[in-house]
Structures are given as C-alpha cells and as structure tokens.
Write a protein that holds these residues in place. Structure first.
Motif, PDB file in Angstrom:
ATOM      1  N   GLY A 186     -70.792  68.480  27.608  1.00 38.79           N
ATOM      2  CA  GLY A 186     -70.565  68.286  29.023  1.00 38.79           C
ATOM      3  C   GLY A 186     -71.805  68.402  29.877  1.00 38.79           C
ATOM      4  O   GLY A 186     -71.711  68.411  31.121  1.00 38.79           O
ATOM      5  N   ARG A 187     -72.999  68.465  29.246  1.00 45.07           N
ATOM      6  CA  ARG A 187     -74.245  68.563  30.017  1.00 45.07           C
ATOM      7  C   ARG A 187     -74.905  67.202  30.227  1.00 45.07           C
ATOM      8  O   ARG A 187     -75.860  67.094  30.968  1.00 45.07           O
ATOM      9  CB  ARG A 187     -75.225  69.489  29.295  1.00 45.07           C
ATOM     10  N   GLY A 188     -74.407  66.178  29.553  1.00 44.53           N
ATOM     11  CA  GLY A 188     -74.990  64.852  29.691  1.00 44.53           C
ATOM     12  C   GLY A 188     -73.923  63.807  29.908  1.00 44.53           C
ATOM     13  O   GLY A 188     -72.720  64.083  29.867  1.00 44.53           O
ATOM     14  N   THR A 189     -74.384  62.601  30.130  1.00 47.96           N
ATOM     15  CA  THR A 189     -73.452  61.502  30.391  1.00 47.96           C
ATOM     16  C   THR A 189     -73.358  60.597  29.170  1.00 47.96           C
ATOM     17  O   THR A 189     -74.236  60.580  28.294  1.00 47.96           O
ATOM     18  CB  THR A 189     -73.930  60.676  31.598  1.00 47.96           C
ATOM     19  N   GLN A 190     -72.287  59.836  29.148  1.00 44.02           N
ATOM     20  CA  GLN A 190     -72.117  58.876  28.061  1.00 44.02           C
ATOM     21  C   GLN A 190     -73.155  57.771  28.137  1.00 44.02           C
ATOM     22  O   GLN A 190     -73.585  57.228  27.116  1.00 44.02           O
ATOM     23  CB  GLN A 190     -70.697  58.299  28.115  1.00 44.02           C
ATOM     24  N   ALA A 191     -73.587  57.436  29.355  1.00 46.89           N
ATOM     25  CA  ALA A 191     -74.627  56.409  29.518  1.00 46.89           C
ATOM     26  C   ALA A 191     -75.928  56.834  28.856  1.00 46.89           C
ATOM     27  O   ALA A 191     -76.638  56.011  28.255  1.00 46.89           O
ATOM     28  CB  ALA A 191     -74.849  56.129  31.004  1.00 46.89           C
ATOM     29  N   ASP A 192     -76.250  58.140  28.946  1.00 45.00           N
ATOM     30  CA  ASP A 192     -77.463  58.622  28.281  1.00 45.00           C
ATOM     31  C   ASP A 192     -77.348  58.486  26.768  1.00 45.00           C
ATOM     32  O   ASP A 192     -78.314  58.102  26.086  1.00 45.00           O
ATOM     33  CB  ASP A 192     -77.707  60.080  28.655  1.00 45.00           C
ATOM     34  N   ALA A 193     -76.159  58.786  26.233  1.00 43.66           N
ATOM     35  CA  ALA A 193     -75.971  58.661  24.789  1.00 43.66           C
ATOM     36  C   ALA A 193     -76.107  57.211  24.341  1.00 43.66           C
ATOM     37  O   ALA A 193     -76.760  56.907  23.326  1.00 43.66           O
ATOM     38  CB  ALA A 193     -74.601  59.225  24.397  1.00 43.66           C
ATOM     39  N   PHE A 194     -75.504  56.298  25.100  1.00 42.77           N
ATOM     40  CA  PHE A 194     -75.627  54.880  24.751  1.00 42.77           C
ATOM     41  C   PHE A 194     -77.071  54.387  24.902  1.00 42.77           C
ATOM     42  O   PHE A 194     -77.557  53.578  24.095  1.00 42.77           O
ATOM     43  CB  PHE A 194     -74.694  54.045  25.622  1.00 42.77           C
ATOM     44  N   ALA A 195     -77.765  54.852  25.934  1.00 43.48           N
ATOM     45  CA  ALA A 195     -79.162  54.450  26.133  1.00 43.48           C
ATOM     46  C   ALA A 195     -80.036  54.926  24.976  1.00 43.48           C
ATOM     47  O   ALA A 195     -80.929  54.207  24.506  1.00 43.48           O
ATOM     48  CB  ALA A 195     -79.678  54.997  27.461  1.00 43.48           C
ATOM     49  N   ALA A 196     -79.768  56.134  24.493  1.00 40.17           N
ATOM     50  CA  ALA A 196     -80.546  56.650  23.368  1.00 40.17           C
ATOM     51  C   ALA A 196     -80.275  55.840  22.108  1.00 40.17           C
ATOM     52  O   ALA A 196     -81.194  55.522  21.340  1.00 40.17           O
ATOM     53  CB  ALA A 196     -80.211  58.125  23.143  1.00 40.17           C
ATOM     54  N   ARG A 197     -79.002  55.498  21.864  1.00 44.48           N
ATOM     55  CA  ARG A 197     -78.679  54.683  20.691  1.00 44.48           C
ATOM     56  C   ARG A 197     -79.314  53.288  20.789  1.00 44.48           C
ATOM     57  O   ARG A 197     -79.813  52.739  19.793  1.00 44.48           O
ATOM     58  CB  ARG A 197     -77.167  54.560  20.556  1.00 44.48           C
ATOM     59  N   ALA A 198     -79.301  52.709  21.993  1.00 44.78           N
ATOM     60  CA  ALA A 198     -79.944  51.397  22.177  1.00 44.78           C
ATOM     61  C   ALA A 198     -81.444  51.489  21.922  1.00 44.78           C
ATOM     62  O   ALA A 198     -82.052  50.560  21.357  1.00 44.78           O
ATOM     63  CB  ALA A 198     -79.660  50.877  23.582  1.00 44.78           C
ATOM     64  N   ALA A 199     -82.053  52.599  22.330  1.00 44.39           N
ATOM     65  CA  ALA A 199     -83.483  52.766  22.079  1.00 44.39           C
ATOM     66  C   ALA A 199     -83.770  52.844  20.588  1.00 44.39           C
ATOM     67  O   ALA A 199     -84.773  52.287  20.098  1.00 44.39           O
ATOM     68  CB  ALA A 199     -83.985  54.022  22.787  1.00 44.39           C
ATOM     69  N   VAL A 200     -82.879  53.510  19.836  1.00 43.00           N
ATOM     70  CA  VAL A 200     -83.062  53.585  18.385  1.00 43.00           C
ATOM     71  C   VAL A 200     -82.941  52.201  17.761  1.00 43.00           C
ATOM     72  O   VAL A 200     -83.751  51.810  16.906  1.00 43.00           O
ATOM     73  CB  VAL A 200     -82.031  54.551  17.769  1.00 43.00           C
ATOM     74  N   LEU A 201     -81.932  51.442  18.187  1.00 40.24           N
ATOM     75  CA  LEU A 201     -81.761  50.096  17.628  1.00 40.24           C
ATOM     76  C   LEU A 201     -82.952  49.205  17.953  1.00 40.24           C
ATOM     77  O   LEU A 201     -83.413  48.417  17.109  1.00 40.24           O
ATOM     78  CB  LEU A 201     -80.468  49.478  18.181  1.00 40.24           C
ATOM     79  N   THR A 202     -83.460  49.315  19.183  1.00 40.62           N
ATOM     80  CA  THR A 202     -84.638  48.523  19.559  1.00 40.62           C
ATOM     81  C   THR A 202     -85.839  48.909  18.716  1.00 40.62           C
ATOM     82  O   THR A 202     -86.603  48.045  18.248  1.00 40.62           O
ATOM     83  CB  THR A 202     -84.947  48.723  21.048  1.00 40.62           C
ATOM     84  N   MET A 203     -86.009  50.226  18.491  1.00 40.97           N
ATOM     85  CA  MET A 203     -87.129  50.687  17.677  1.00 40.97           C
ATOM     86  C   MET A 203     -86.989  50.220  16.234  1.00 40.97           C
ATOM     87  O   MET A 203     -87.979  49.829  15.597  1.00 40.97           O
ATOM     88  CB  MET A 203     -87.199  52.206  17.745  1.00 40.97           C
ATOM     89  N   GLU A 204     -85.780  50.253  15.708  1.00 37.15           N
ATOM     90  CA  GLU A 204     -85.569  49.770  14.342  1.00 37.15           C
ATOM     91  C   GLU A 204     -85.868  48.282  14.222  1.00 37.15           C
ATOM     92  O   GLU A 204     -86.416  47.823  13.216  1.00 37.15           O
ATOM     93  CB  GLU A 204     -84.124  50.061  13.917  1.00 37.15           C
ATOM     94  N   ASP A 205     -85.515  47.510  15.261  1.00 35.46           N
ATOM     95  CA  ASP A 205     -85.816  46.078  15.239  1.00 35.46           C
ATOM     96  C   ASP A 205     -87.324  45.840  15.260  1.00 35.46           C
ATOM     97  O   ASP A 205     -87.836  44.976  14.547  1.00 35.46           O
ATOM     98  CB  ASP A 205     -85.147  45.395  16.435  1.00 35.46           C
ATOM     99  N   ARG A 206     -88.035  46.603  16.072  1.00 35.98           N
ATOM    100  CA  ARG A 206     -89.496  46.463  16.120  1.00 35.98           C
ATOM    101  C   ARG A 206     -90.115  46.884  14.793  1.00 35.98           C
ATOM    102  O   ARG A 206     -91.109  46.292  14.346  1.00 35.98           O
ATOM    103  CB  ARG A 206     -90.061  47.287  17.268  1.00 35.98           C
ATOM    104  N   LEU A 207     -89.521  47.903  14.165  1.00 37.20           N
ATOM    105  CA  LEU A 207     -90.027  48.324  12.864  1.00 37.20           C
ATOM    106  C   LEU A 207     -89.790  47.236  11.817  1.00 37.20           C
ATOM    107  O   LEU A 207     -90.653  46.983  10.960  1.00 37.20           O
ATOM    108  CB  LEU A 207     -89.354  49.624  12.446  1.00 37.20           C
ATOM    109  N   SER A 208     -88.656  46.553  11.889  1.00 40.44           N
ATOM    110  CA  SER A 208     -88.396  45.448  10.959  1.00 40.44           C
ATOM    111  C   SER A 208     -89.389  44.311  11.165  1.00 40.44           C
ATOM    112  O   SER A 208     -89.871  43.698  10.201  1.00 40.44           O
ATOM    113  CB  SER A 208     -86.965  44.936  11.141  1.00 40.44           C
ATOM    114  N   GLN A 209     -89.695  44.028  12.422  1.00 39.71           N
ATOM    115  CA  GLN A 209     -90.678  42.985  12.701  1.00 39.71           C
ATOM    116  C   GLN A 209     -92.055  43.367  12.153  1.00 39.71           C
ATOM    117  O   GLN A 209     -92.768  42.528  11.581  1.00 39.71           O
ATOM    118  CB  GLN A 209     -90.753  42.741  14.208  1.00 39.71           C
ATOM    119  N   THR A 210     -92.417  44.641  12.307  1.00 38.51           N
ATOM    120  CA  THR A 210     -93.701  45.102  11.769  1.00 38.51           C
ATOM    121  C   THR A 210     -93.700  45.057  10.246  1.00 38.51           C
ATOM    122  O   THR A 210     -94.725  44.744   9.630  1.00 38.51           O
ATOM    123  CB  THR A 210     -93.993  46.530  12.271  1.00 38.51           C
TER     124      THR A 210
END
Length: 453
Positions: A186-210
């Motif tokens: 209850g200290r954070g929002t669901q939007a923050d959780a989704f934003a963090a997951r999106a950041a991980v997916l974006t990073m994984e995509d960049r890692l695949s490209q590398t």
C-alpha cells in the motif's frame, strides 16, 4: 594378513592420489588451452595473417615475376634446322639423295642476337611487375590488419555494451521487485509497478538487440581469425590513454608518409613499368640481328658445303610503326603519372578528413567523460533519492535511469566510432612486425567508458 591388508590399502590410496593428481593436471592443461584464453588485437591480426589466401596469392605473383625477370634477360634458345635441299621428284634420280649433284642433306643452327639494352629492359620490366606485386601485397596486408582491427573493436565494444545493459537490467529488475512489494504494502501505486515492468521489458529488448550485434561482430571476426578463435572472449585488460594521443599520428601523416601508402606504391610501380615499356619501345627502333650457319652434305662424288648468313629486319616505315608504338608507350606513361598524382590528392584529402573526425571524436569523448556522464549519474542519484524519500514517483526515477543508460551507451558508441577511425589511420601502412609470433602486445586501447570518468 593385517600387514598385507595395510599394504593393499596404502597402494590403493597412492593410486587414488595419483589419479586425482592426473585429473587436476588435466584440468590445468585444459584451462590453459589457447581456445579458453582471451584474444587480443595483435593475436587476432597474426591469426588473420596466417589464414590469408590473398597474401599467398601476391607472394606467388611476386615469385612468378622475379622468375620471368631472370628468363627475360637471357638470349633466345638457338634453333636447330634439319632439311633436304633440291631433292629430285622425277626422272631416273627420283627421290635419290646422293645421285644428283644439287641434292644436299642440311643441318644448321639459327641464333637470334637481341641487343643487350633490350634484354636489360625486359628484365627491368618484370622486376617492376615484382615490385608492383610486393606493393599489392603490402596493400592487402594493410587492409587485412585494418579489417581485423575493425572486427575486433566491434566485438570489444559490443561486449562492453552488453555488460553495461546486463548490469542495468539486474538493477531494473530489483526496482521492479521493490515496486511490486510497495504496491502490495500500500506504499506504491499500480502504475509504478507497471512502469517498472515495462522498463524491464524495454531493457531486455535492448539487450537482445545488443546480443544480435555481438553475434554479428563474432561472425565478422570469424571471417579473419576462424570460428574457434572468434568464439574466445575478448581481452579486456587495462588500456593506456596513449591510444587517444593524436601527436604520433598527426606528425607522421605528412605528404612523404602518404606517398608510402601501399595503394600509391602500386601506382608508382605501374608508372615505373610504363616508363620501362616506353624505353623498350625506343630500343626497338634498332633492329636485332640473327645469325645462321648450316652444313650441307651431298653425294660421295661431290664436295660438301657450308652456308653462313645474317638476317636483319628492315624497318621500312618507322613513322607509322616503331615511332607510333613509342608514342603510345609515352602516352601510357603520362596516364600512369596522372593517375598517381590524382590518387595522392584523393588519399591525402581522405586521410585529413579521417584525422579531423578522429580528433573531433576525442574532444567529444572528453566532454562525455568530464561533463555528460557525471551529470547523468548525478541526476540518476537525485531521482532515486527523491523516490526513496517520497518526493517523486517511480516514473521519474526510471526516466532518469533510462537517460543515464542512453548517455553511457552513446559514449560507448562514440568510443567505437573513434576507435574505428584510429584503426583506419593506424593501419594506413601495414605493421610488418605482426608477422612475427614473438612480437609485442596489442596496441593500447582505452577502457570502455564507465559511469564516472
């Protein structure tokens, strides 16, 4: 029995100890196998040199030209002539070689005597071909070293980029876990959780490209050093800042230095060959002599004879034959000289452009290290601190991390581009010391840009 049992156990222990020692020794040998050791730039270039077929082709071409030079300087082989003169084909002496007084069996030699100057010029002509083959070999060697260095640098920096992204991906995953925990508590929002997951997916995509870029870099490196050696890790030892020092290249890239470039050396050899051809055409305005001697045997009732002769070609129309050929050869000399001068100007402009781009890249790298990277790191720390204290949301912290990663990747990309320029400048002339397996270590490279200068 107890003694025998004790001896058996002792021997068994010794055998086990020997087996363990052998396994350890085998492991040490396997660990020291060349395929498990990192590959440096100088070693990669030596491997590429040992596998190069174009170098072998140029060596064979030079040997052929040198052999032809020796052959061209010799006099032509004498010609053996056999024949029957004045053989009757009708009457009572038909097909008789002894009854008619005019019938002779003949044996003779013919020797062409080219002038000494012509033979010397023909030798010189093939020597020029050998020089051109050797200059072409130097050109191939310089290109081999440059292309191998470019492939090695590509692999080196894609490896550094992948390491950077892997580290950042691990940190982003930790942030994702923290955001999920904060949301459940209850200290954070669901939007923050989704934003963090999106950041991980974006990073994984960049890692695949590398990873794709790294695989392509390995394939290109395998073109030069072979598949097994290309699979070895890239040596990432501490690098010296002398790699970025422009003093050495700036002072050596003079006009005299540029004239030694293998491509210009090839054109210079072509010019000298054209000049030799012109001198040979001028020498052909003087005719060569041919000597001939023959011994004729007649029937027993008649005396034998000897014939001697000299042949000299008559240059009946020199204005339209020999002089035209000489003029054509002189025109080819002018063409070769013009091509050489034009290539010198083109090459000088290209090298000056490369040098300017390289120096500009070094200045930009200094700005990244001294200003942009520290500012990006400070901004990230400030964003993370604000998020931890509740003064900012997770999105701002993720954006700051994304910008910091982009800045560090841009710095690595700039280093790669500047290193490519260095390779093109450094291997304008081939490094012939790389052919010696005992030569020195790899040229010093800078360590990949980190988060702090």
């Amino acid at each position: 029995m107890f003694f025998l049992s004790f001896v058996g156990q002792t021997r068994l222990a010794q055998s086990l100890a020997a087996a363990v020692a052998m396994l350890c020794f085998t492991g040490v040998l396997r660990a020291a196998e060349p395929s498990a050791l990192p590959i440096g730039l100088a070693e990669a270039q030596r491997l590429a040199l040992a596998r190069s077929q174009p170098l072998m082709a140029q060596d064979a071409l030079a040997r052929a030209a040198r052999d032809m030079a020796v052959s061209a300087g010799q006099r032509p082989d004498p010609v053996l002539k056999l024949g029957i003169d004045n053989l009757p084909v009708s009457g009572g002496d038909r097909f008789s070689v002894s009854r008619d007084f005019m019938t002779m069996r003949r044996i003779g030699l013919v020797q062409e005597l080219p002038r000494e100057e012509k033979r010397r010029l023909k030798t010189e002509r093939f020597e020029r071909d050998a020089q051109r083959a050797e200059a072409q070999r130097q050109l191939v060697l310089a290109g081999l070293q440059r292309d191998t260095a470019l492939a090695w640098l590509e692999r080196y920096y894609t490896q550094a980029m992948r390491q950077l992204l892997a580290e950042q991906l691990a940190q982003t995953r930790l942030q994702t876990q923290a955001a999920d925990i904060a949301f459940r508590a209850g200290r954070g929002t669901q939007a923050d959780a989704f934003a963090a997951r999106a950041a991980v997916l974006t990073m994984e995509d960049r890692l695949s490209q590398t990873d794709r870029q790294a695989a392509n870099a390995s394939l290109m490196l395998a073109r030069w050093v072979g598949t097994d050696d290309a699979a070895r890790p890239i040596a990432a030892d501490a690098m010296s800042p002398a790699f970025w020092d422009s003093t050495a290249l700036g002072t050596t890239l003079s006009t005299n230095h540029l004239r030694q470039h293998p491509q210009l050396a090839v054109l210079a050899a072509q010019l000298e060959a054209a000049q030799t051809e012109a001198r040979l055409a001028q020498a052909n305005t003087q005719s060569d002599w041919t000597l001939e001697a023959a011994y004729q045997q007649r029937g027993s009732s008649y005396s034998n004879m000897v014939s001697l002769g000299v042949s000299v070609p008559l240059q009946w129309d020199p204005q339209n034959r020999q002089n035209r050929e000489t003029g054509a050869r002189l025109a080819l000399v002018d063409e070769a000289r013009a091509n050489h001068e034009d290539m010198l100007r083109t090459h000088e402009a290209e090298v000056r452009t490369l040098l300017n781009d390289w120096q500009s890249g070094k200045h930009r790298l200094a700005r990244y290290r001294q200003q942009l990277l520290p500012v990006a790191g400070q901004r990230l720390e400030a964003a993370l601190t604000a998020y931890r204290t509740g003064k900012a949301d997770l999105g701002s912290a993720l954006a700051a991390r994304r910008d910091e990663i982009d800045t560090r990747l841009q710095a690595l990309t700039l280093e790669l581009e500047t290193a490519r320029l260095w390779a093109q400048l450094n291997y304008l002339l081939p490094d012939n010391t790389l052919g010696n397996p005992a030569s020195g270590a790899s040229p010093a490279l800078p360590s990949p840009t980190k988060g702090q200068p």
